[in-house]
Every structure is written in C-alpha cells, then in structure tokens.
Enzyme design. Sequence first.
Site, PDB file in Angstrom:
ATOM      1  N   HIS A 236      -1.241  -5.591   7.354  1.00  9.72           N
ATOM      2  CA  HIS A 236      -1.320  -4.137   7.168  1.00  9.72           C
ATOM      3  C   HIS A 236      -0.002  -3.654   6.604  1.00  9.72           C
ATOM      4  CE1 HIS A 236      -2.049   0.090   8.005  1.00  9.72           C
ATOM      5  NE2 HIS A 236      -3.319  -0.243   8.138  1.00  9.72           N
TER       6      HIS A 236
ATOM      7  N   ASP B 119     -10.186  -3.693  10.337  1.00 11.32           N
ATOM      8  CA  ASP B 119     -11.386  -4.252   9.726  1.00 11.32           C
ATOM      9  C   ASP B 119     -11.833  -5.562  10.363  1.00 11.32           C
ATOM     10  OD1 ASP B 119     -11.893  -2.278   7.820  1.00 11.32           O
ATOM     11  OD2 ASP B 119     -10.297  -3.037   6.536  1.00 11.32           O
TER      12      ASP B 119
HETATM   13  N1  ACO Z   1      -3.713 -13.327   4.904  1.00  7.74           N
HETATM   14  C1  ACO Z   1      -2.722 -14.188   4.602  1.00  7.74           C
HETATM   15  N2  ACO Z   1      -1.479 -13.812   4.247  1.00  7.74           N
HETATM   16  C2  ACO Z   1      -1.235 -12.500   4.178  1.00  7.74           C
HETATM   17  C3  ACO Z   1      -2.218 -11.541   4.477  1.00  7.74           C
HETATM   18  C4  ACO Z   1      -3.486 -12.003   4.858  1.00  7.74           C
HETATM   19  N3  ACO Z   1      -4.470 -11.161   5.152  1.00  7.74           N
HETATM   20  N4  ACO Z   1      -1.703 -10.323   4.332  1.00  7.74           N
HETATM   21  C5  ACO Z   1      -0.439 -10.483   3.940  1.00  7.74           C
HETATM   22  N5  ACO Z   1      -0.161 -11.799   3.842  1.00  7.74           N
HETATM   23  C6  ACO Z   1       1.140 -12.387   3.470  1.00  7.74           C
HETATM   24  C7  ACO Z   1       1.351 -12.315   1.968  1.00  7.74           C
HETATM   25  O1  ACO Z   1       0.844 -13.449   1.320  1.00  7.74           O
HETATM   26  C8  ACO Z   1       2.845 -12.222   1.899  1.00  7.74           C
HETATM   27  O2  ACO Z   1       3.381 -13.494   2.135  1.00  7.74           O
HETATM   28  P1  ACO Z   1       4.718 -14.008   1.377  1.00  7.74           P
HETATM   29  O3  ACO Z   1       5.780 -13.028   1.809  1.00  7.74           O
HETATM   30  O4  ACO Z   1       4.900 -15.381   1.876  1.00  7.74           O
HETATM   31  O5  ACO Z   1       4.403 -13.891  -0.085  1.00  7.74           O
HETATM   32  C9  ACO Z   1       3.214 -11.357   3.103  1.00  7.74           C
HETATM   33  O6  ACO Z   1       2.150 -11.564   4.041  1.00  7.74           O
HETATM   34  C10 ACO Z   1       3.332  -9.884   2.797  1.00  7.74           C
HETATM   35  O7  ACO Z   1       2.165  -9.463   2.103  1.00  7.74           O
HETATM   36  P2  ACO Z   1       2.075  -8.166   1.183  1.00  7.74           P
HETATM   37  O8  ACO Z   1       0.900  -8.281   0.279  1.00  7.74           O
HETATM   38  O9  ACO Z   1       3.404  -7.887   0.554  1.00  7.74           O
HETATM   39  O10 ACO Z   1       1.847  -7.034   2.242  1.00  7.74           O
HETATM   40  P3  ACO Z   1       1.260  -5.592   1.920  1.00  7.74           P
HETATM   41  O11 ACO Z   1       1.878  -4.680   2.861  1.00  7.74           O
HETATM   42  O12 ACO Z   1       1.332  -5.254   0.477  1.00  7.74           O
HETATM   43  O13 ACO Z   1      -0.283  -5.860   2.225  1.00  7.74           O
HETATM   44  C11 ACO Z   1      -2.470  -5.704   2.847  1.00  7.74           C
HETATM   45  C12 ACO Z   1      -1.059  -5.213   3.121  1.00  7.74           C
HETATM   46  C13 ACO Z   1      -2.874  -5.358   1.409  1.00  7.74           C
HETATM   47  C14 ACO Z   1      -3.402  -5.006   3.809  1.00  7.74           C
HETATM   48  C15 ACO Z   1      -2.521  -7.241   3.043  1.00  7.74           C
HETATM   49  O14 ACO Z   1      -2.106  -7.584   4.333  1.00  7.74           O
HETATM   50  C16 ACO Z   1      -3.904  -7.835   2.743  1.00  7.74           C
HETATM   51  O15 ACO Z   1      -4.228  -8.122   1.584  1.00  7.74           O
HETATM   52  N6  ACO Z   1      -4.743  -8.026   3.812  1.00  7.74           N
HETATM   53  C17 ACO Z   1      -6.087  -8.511   3.616  1.00  7.74           C
HETATM   54  C18 ACO Z   1      -7.010  -7.365   3.236  1.00  7.74           C
HETATM   55  C19 ACO Z   1      -7.259  -6.413   4.404  1.00  7.74           C
HETATM   56  O16 ACO Z   1      -7.558  -6.828   5.508  1.00  7.74           O
HETATM   57  N7  ACO Z   1      -7.167  -5.120   4.101  1.00  7.74           N
HETATM   58  C20 ACO Z   1      -7.451  -4.050   5.085  1.00  7.74           C
HETATM   59  C21 ACO Z   1      -6.178  -3.331   5.464  1.00  7.74           C
HETATM   60  S1  ACO Z   1      -6.515  -2.139   6.695  1.00  7.74           S
HETATM   61  C22 ACO Z   1      -7.230  -0.872   5.864  1.00  7.74           C
HETATM   62  O17 ACO Z   1      -7.002  -0.610   4.713  1.00  7.74           O
HETATM   63  C23 ACO Z   1      -8.212  -0.116   6.539  1.00  7.74           C
END
Ligand code: ACO
Length: 379
Positions: free
Chosen positions: A262, A316
């Site tokens: 998140h 979610d």
């Molecule tokens: N699974 C595996 N790795 C993850 C996940 C995940 N779900 N989410 C983040 N990471 C990792 C990234 O690969 C990254 O790793 P790195 O630093 O080694 O490259 C690190 O965590 C940071 O990730 P970012 O993408 O920079 O984090 P951001 O804050 O932009 O992302 C997001 C937030 C988009 C929600 C992300 O966690 C994601 O894609 N999650 C999966 C989709 C999801 O569940 N979305 C619902 C969010 S809640 C809502 O909107 C209601």
Amino acid sequence: MTAAPAIPKGLEGVVAAETEMSFIDGQKGILEYVGIPIGELSANSNFEEVVFLLWNKRLPTKNELESFTRELRNNYDIPGALLKRIFELPKDAQPMHVLRTMISLLALYDPNPNANDVASAREKALRILASAPVIVANFDRHRRGEAPIHPDDSLGFAANFLYMLNGERPTPTMERAFDVCMILHADHGLNNSTFTARVIISTLSDVYSALTGAVGSLRGPLHGGANEGVMEMLGKIPSLDAVESFVMDKLAKKDRIMGFGHRVYKTTDPRATDLQKLAKQLAADTGNTPLYEKSTKIEEIMEREVGAKGIHPNVDFYSATTYHCIGLKLDLFTPMFALSRISGWSGHMLEQLADNRLYRPTVRYVGPHNQPYTPIDQR
Ligand code: ACO
C-alpha cells in the site's frame, strides 16, 4: 547550476488537500472516520450512519439517522428509461464499465445536471449513491437472463443490494457482512480515485463527471481492481500445498502479489484485519474454509519474505474471500468497492466545493529547445 528538485513520483507524500473525513496513520495502521477508529464503526455502526458521519462530520441523532436513511431509500430507484437501457447493454460488458457509463448517463435525466452549489451537489451525490446498487444489480440480472427488479425501500442499503441481485432477502449474517464491507470501503484519504473526483470537481464541472472519472480510476488493478486480482490468483492455486511455490515463483519473477502493499500503510491495513475476521467466519459458514486457508498461507509467506519491506495485506486481500463467500461473481468485486466509495468521493467533492481552488499543478519540461521545423518530405 543547481540540480532541479526531485519530483515525488506518483505524488507520494505530497499533501494536496485538507479533509475532516478520514485520518490514516500508515506506520501504526490506524484509520479513523471523523476521529472514530474504523474498528469501532465496523463493530457498532451501519453504512447509512457512516455516510451521515462522513458528510456531516458528526454522528447523527436517532431522528437524523432515520430521516437520512429515509432520504436515501426514497432515491433508490432509477429512471425507467435508464433501467431499459441497462437491459439493452451487451451481456458481456464489464460491470465497472457499465457502472461508469450509467453514472454518466444519469446526468441526462437530471433537469439541472450542472448545479454544483454544495446543497445541489449533495442531493445529486445522494441520488447517485442510492441508485448505483440498482444499476449494478440489474446489469447482473440482465446478463443472467433475469427480469428487471425494483429496489425494496423497506430494506437498508446493504440488504437492498443483495435482495436485488438474488431476488430474495439476504440472511441477517450476509446482510451484516456486506454492510461491514460497505463501512470499511467508504473513505480513505486522498487515494487515486478520490483525488480524481476532487480534481474534476475543482474545475466546477459537475457531480456526474467527477463520479464517472472516479469510477474509471478505481477500476485499475493497482487500485480497487486488485480485489478481483486476488480472487483470480486464489483460483489459480490448486491446493494449500501449492501456495508456497506459487508465491515464491511470483516473487522471484518480481511479479506483484495482488492484495499486498500500500502506498500509505507500511503495516497491516486495519481494514484487512476486520475483513480477515469476516472472511474466516463466512468461509466457515459457507464451506469455503480451504479458500480462506490458502489466503492465510499466502499472508504467512509474504510476511516471511517481504514483511520487512513494509508489504502487508491491504483492504483488497480479504475482501476477495469475503465477497466470494457472500456469493458475488468475480467481476462484481470492484463494483462493490465503488458502491461504498461513492460516499467518500462525494464527501470529498463537497469539501472541495466548499473551499475550491482549481487543481493545476505544473510539469517540468525535459525535452529539447529551439529545434528546426523540418519539412515533411525531408524527414
Ligand atoms: N507484491 C510483491 N512486491 C510488492 C508488492 C506486492 N503486492 N507491492 C510492492 N512490492 C514491492 C515492489 O516490488 C518494490 O520492491 P523493490 O523496492 O524491491 O523494487 C517495493 O515493494 C515498493 O513498491 P512500490 O511499487 O514502489 O510501492 P507503491 O507504494 O508504489 O505501491 C501498490 C503501492 C501500487 C499498492 C503496490 O503495493 C502494488 O502494486 N500492490 C498490488 C496491487 C494492490 O493490491 N493494489 C491495491 C492497493 S489498496 C487500494 O487501492 C484499495
């Protein structure tokens, strides 16, 4: 020459508005609506009361709640012409596209669609909030070959939706579970779809446009669309024993595990904690315990592998199992999020309208300058 300041990608950490609706502490895992912890509301309140709270910044008295509930119920139905249109839509249309289109279409049945003084905007928001479940339930009926159904205004928001979907009143357990889901999804700071709604209304456009845009934003898989992704993932894992290799393969490929991570929460999303309890209970009641167990196994592995990076379940993750146990089809999961979040989007629009300033950030140009114009036959 001094380097240009870094732009926070995705506007991470940028404060772009003030709100009195929800407070989030992503480090401590706190979510409050108007100062009341989300767990208190999910345990004691109902969706109608939460909407009143968000829109009025205080809990209603008994009379106020009754009258707000009545006002909402009086607005359940949609224009006959719109209902007819729903039954003319392609049956393979996606419900989020249907909801987005129909909210936009509602404007055509409003004699004064552009009125956006706070009182008019509130009225329109209430009408859209009340009628969105009628749209989603009737589209689902249409694609199943069922007849149109009118809402039952003796039922609350949650019960009425399930009644329209299934043609029969839900059990008290299902009604309560769905009501809690609605409470938990109602508002969440300046998330992407809420920001979208605020940006659109800040041009003094109209409520229909702002909510249509917000639905479009919500459906993205990085936002509200993730709950469908979670269910798809659970469906792909054949057994509890297969969870470990499935998750490890995905992580090795740097794929995202839907329902984790998140932008704001770096600990477990407090909504996920409530939803997990709900999912566990409903799974036991509906013979879906294996599905729930797969979810907890995924959580365990994610905690071990990436928990230290601040990646934990979000709203979610367990809402997927919860909706599945309520009997909802996969592509209705994100619309359920929207049915509830219309309340939050609307509250933010009202805040924006009450103290509006056009959103108009700037962009840093990083392209070339003083380029010659090359005639087309010389390129
Ligand atoms: N699974 C595996 N790795 C993850 C996940 C995940 N779900 N989410 C983040 N990471 C990792 C990234 O690969 C990254 O790793 P790195 O630093 O080694 O490259 C690190 O965590 C940071 O990730 P970012 O993408 O920079 O984090 P951001 O804050 O932009 O992302 C997001 C937030 C988009 C929600 C992300 O966690 C994601 O894609 N999650 C999966 C989709 C999801 O569940 N979305 C619902 C969010 S809640 C809502 O909107 C209601």
